[in-house]
Design a protein around this motif. Structure first.
Motif, PDB file in Angstrom:
ATOM      1  N   GLY A  55      22.032  30.527 -17.747  1.00 54.20           N
ATOM      2  CA  GLY A  55      22.895  31.583 -18.272  1.00 54.20           C
ATOM      3  C   GLY A  55      24.272  31.006 -18.587  1.00 54.20           C
ATOM      4  O   GLY A  55      24.757  30.136 -17.884  1.00 54.20           O
ATOM      5  N   LYS A  62      21.116  38.728 -12.946  1.00 54.85           N
ATOM      6  CA  LYS A  62      21.321  37.534 -13.788  1.00 54.85           C
ATOM      7  C   LYS A  62      20.129  36.595 -13.631  1.00 54.85           C
ATOM      8  O   LYS A  62      19.566  36.478 -12.540  1.00 54.85           O
ATOM      9  CB  LYS A  62      22.573  36.758 -13.334  1.00 54.85           C
ATOM     10  N   LYS A  64      25.131  35.387 -21.265  1.00 56.62           N
ATOM     11  CA  LYS A  64      23.732  35.463 -21.682  1.00 56.62           C
ATOM     12  C   LYS A  64      22.847  35.530 -20.435  1.00 56.62           C
ATOM     13  O   LYS A  64      23.104  34.876 -19.445  1.00 56.62           O
ATOM     14  CB  LYS A  64      23.358  34.248 -22.539  1.00 56.62           C
ATOM     15  N   GLY A  65      21.796  36.357 -20.495  1.00 61.20           N
ATOM     16  CA  GLY A  65      20.895  36.490 -19.347  1.00 61.20           C
ATOM     17  C   GLY A  65      21.487  37.328 -18.222  1.00 61.20           C
ATOM     18  O   GLY A  65      21.206  37.085 -17.053  1.00 61.20           O
ATOM     19  N   GLN A  66      22.344  38.310 -18.580  1.00 56.84           N
ATOM     20  CA  GLN A  66      22.928  39.180 -17.549  1.00 56.84           C
ATOM     21  C   GLN A  66      22.745  40.636 -17.940  1.00 56.84           C
ATOM     22  O   GLN A  66      22.833  40.986 -19.109  1.00 56.84           O
ATOM     23  CB  GLN A  66      24.437  38.941 -17.417  1.00 56.84           C
TER      24      GLN A  66
END
Lengths: 358, 358
Positions: A152, A147, A156-158
């Motif tokens: 995040g 992550k 999102k962003g994982q």
């Protein structure tokens, strides 16, 4: 140092989304005015605020003027820039304070904070480059979750690091941002504790909430959660320990995983939200004091309200075009419909929610 | 003719007091915007409205501009001038309509309207001068109550005509205004029916409320009222007959006297308020849909909400300096405190209220 507010005082709110809107709507019945500061002209919270500032979060002159016009400042999102928090704090009390913000804004400092309190977290390690990524996967194994450390939300962003996913491939999805690798937790359920701590250190938690997610977005919350009383007590004790460690003021949420352990079920801390939280929306109808009123009471230096649950409560988010069902929902007896006053129903966008108390 | 509103629409509210404020606060969660029109800069409703017009009720240009900017218009006080109602109605739907306003603004036309529906009222007669006063007292007897036909509220403009009070003396207290003499009703209790009628004719009443007054000002409301089920049913039937006769749209209250009759208790209509009402404030926490949300639903052309009562409910007004007890009230578990954001706590002024649900 900071005296409690009196009715007629003004609360400054950084952020103009639905959370800021619902804070403002809860402040008014208590005789308090809301001043909303947001950078978007069509911010839903502007429509219910006594005063509005339309400016960027790095506009120092606008921030200073805003702070001077209010009696206390709070925020509806945890990504308030550190410089903004510092500037506001120089003028007026900021609740929750800059430390709570800075620690929880970064998944690494947040997890380290929780671990250092002796509380259960998934195994984690920082990932800044190829070498630290290799070391982290070596230590934590797969499946694990990579992550971004900051910014995040809603998944999102994982990226899930499974067998077969190359380290370079996973790293590339972080776009060069500092990251954290966390052990994947095979959870039985996701729960959250929504609670408040007052300026005087008083603490009040709502019943533990069970949350169901779809595509990493909260779909529904259910209260009380189907967990054992001793597990619920342990979840609340974890939340309290975190709040006391921060000398926190306001409402916050701790998201946790419920996992099966050798000696029965237990909870593991996933993340902390230093603000009112989507998994607390059910409290508007489902508890004696809503999380929004509770937050206002806490930051005003007032007594916390009763967190008693009023029945079996279910809160369902209205995502994207689901909000188009508003008329049908309004016709359902006992369903409390909340629409956030947002324009476009983009897919996955939180447009409103509906709460049912039985 | 008039289509239902969609979320995002704007409700125009004439009047900036606590009732307008609570209507605006109820409109927002439904995704509706509020535009408040009031002549006083410090109107409490301005603080929660998306749009504000500060202008007099006879400012035709301001009224026309206001009407053009909203989708439907309502009001929080029954003394909206007839010319204002006409002007608004020429531009936008006005709910409740000009006829409901004009009939209920005048105690004589109101009582005649109720009587002509075959509903029970105290005996009454118009009083315009010495001769009609003598005739009225001759017909109705003493004790009776002489009231101005218009602009009376909270007991203002009323005088009890007892034995020994000279007719000239009583008339002098009307300051030359047209008046009405009403038989004094030896009531056992005062009750009200708060109810709503939708644009489609749907009708929904809350449980009958028992009201206690002090110095003619509402002190507290209690739900459910301690009356027989058949008396409650008859009170609700009276309210429905009035609403249907007006083809009424919105929330209204009918204040009634509960009197002991030869065949058991019965109710007699005292007055009609064509608006949300102080004796309905308990519905915010005490019913599944508040009177304010219900009013918004009705004027929006939406389905009415459930009026189910949540328990034993008590609402107490905070008059004048009583609002200074806010901190103590906030500390009382389960007490819902409402402060109206008014500046000065003048004696008898409604500053807020507190609701307790058991």
């Amino acid at each position: 140092m900071t005296t409690p507010l009196a009715p007629g005082a003004t609360i400054g709110i950084l952020g103009g989304g639905q959370l800021g809107r619902m804070i403002a709507l809860a402040a008014a019945p208590l005789g308090l005015r809301a001043h909303v500061y947001a950078p978007d002209a069509d911010s839903p919270a502007f429509d219910v605020a006594a005063e509005r500032t339309l400016a960027a979060y790095d506009d120092e002159a606008a921030l200073a003027l805003f702070a001077e016009q209010v009696d206390v400042v709070t925020y509806e999102f945890e990504n308030v820039p550190a410089a903004t928090a510092r500037l506001i704090s120089a003028h007026r009390p900021l609740f929750p304070d800059a430390r709570a913000l800075s620690v929880t804004q970064d998944r690494l400092t947040e997890k380290a904070f929780v671990r250092d309190l002796g509380l259960p977290t998934p195994a984690f390690a920082p990932v800044d480059d190829r070498a630290s990524m290799a070391a982290a996967v070596g230590a934590i194994g797969r499946p694990s979750v990579l992550k971004t450390r900051r910014f995040g939300y809603d998944g999102k962003g994982q990226v899930l690091v499974r067998e077969g996913l190359g380290l370079d491939q996973a790293l590339a999805m972080m776009n060069g941002q500092p990251a954290i690798l966390e052990a994947f937790v095979p959870f039985r359920a996701e729960v959250s504790v929504v609670a408040a701590r007052g300026r005087d250190g008083a603490f009040a938690a709502y019943d533990v909430v069970e949350n169901r997610h779809e595509n990493h977005i909260l779909r529904s919350s259910h209260v009380p959660a189907a967990i054992r009383p001793e597990t619920a007590a342990s979840a609340v004790a974890i939340a309290r320990k975190i709040a006391d460690a921060f000398q926190y003021v306001g409402v916050f949420a701790v998201e946790m995983f419920l996992v099966a352990g050798p000696t029965g079920e237990k909870v593991v801390v996933n993340e902390i939200a230093p603000r009112v939280h989507n998994s607390g929306h059910w409290t508007i109808e489902g508890a004696e004091t809503s999380q929004f009123e509770q937050h206002v009471r806490a930051i005003a230096g007032w007594p916390l309200g009763s967190t008693r649950t009023r029945g079996q409560v279910e809160m369902t988010n209205l995502l994207g075009a689901e909000a188009n069902r508003w008329r049908e929902l309004l016709a359902e007896p006992g369903a409390a419909v909340h629409l956030y006053g947002k324009g476009e129903p983009k897919p996955g966008r939180k447009m409103g929610h509906v709460t049912r108390v039985r």
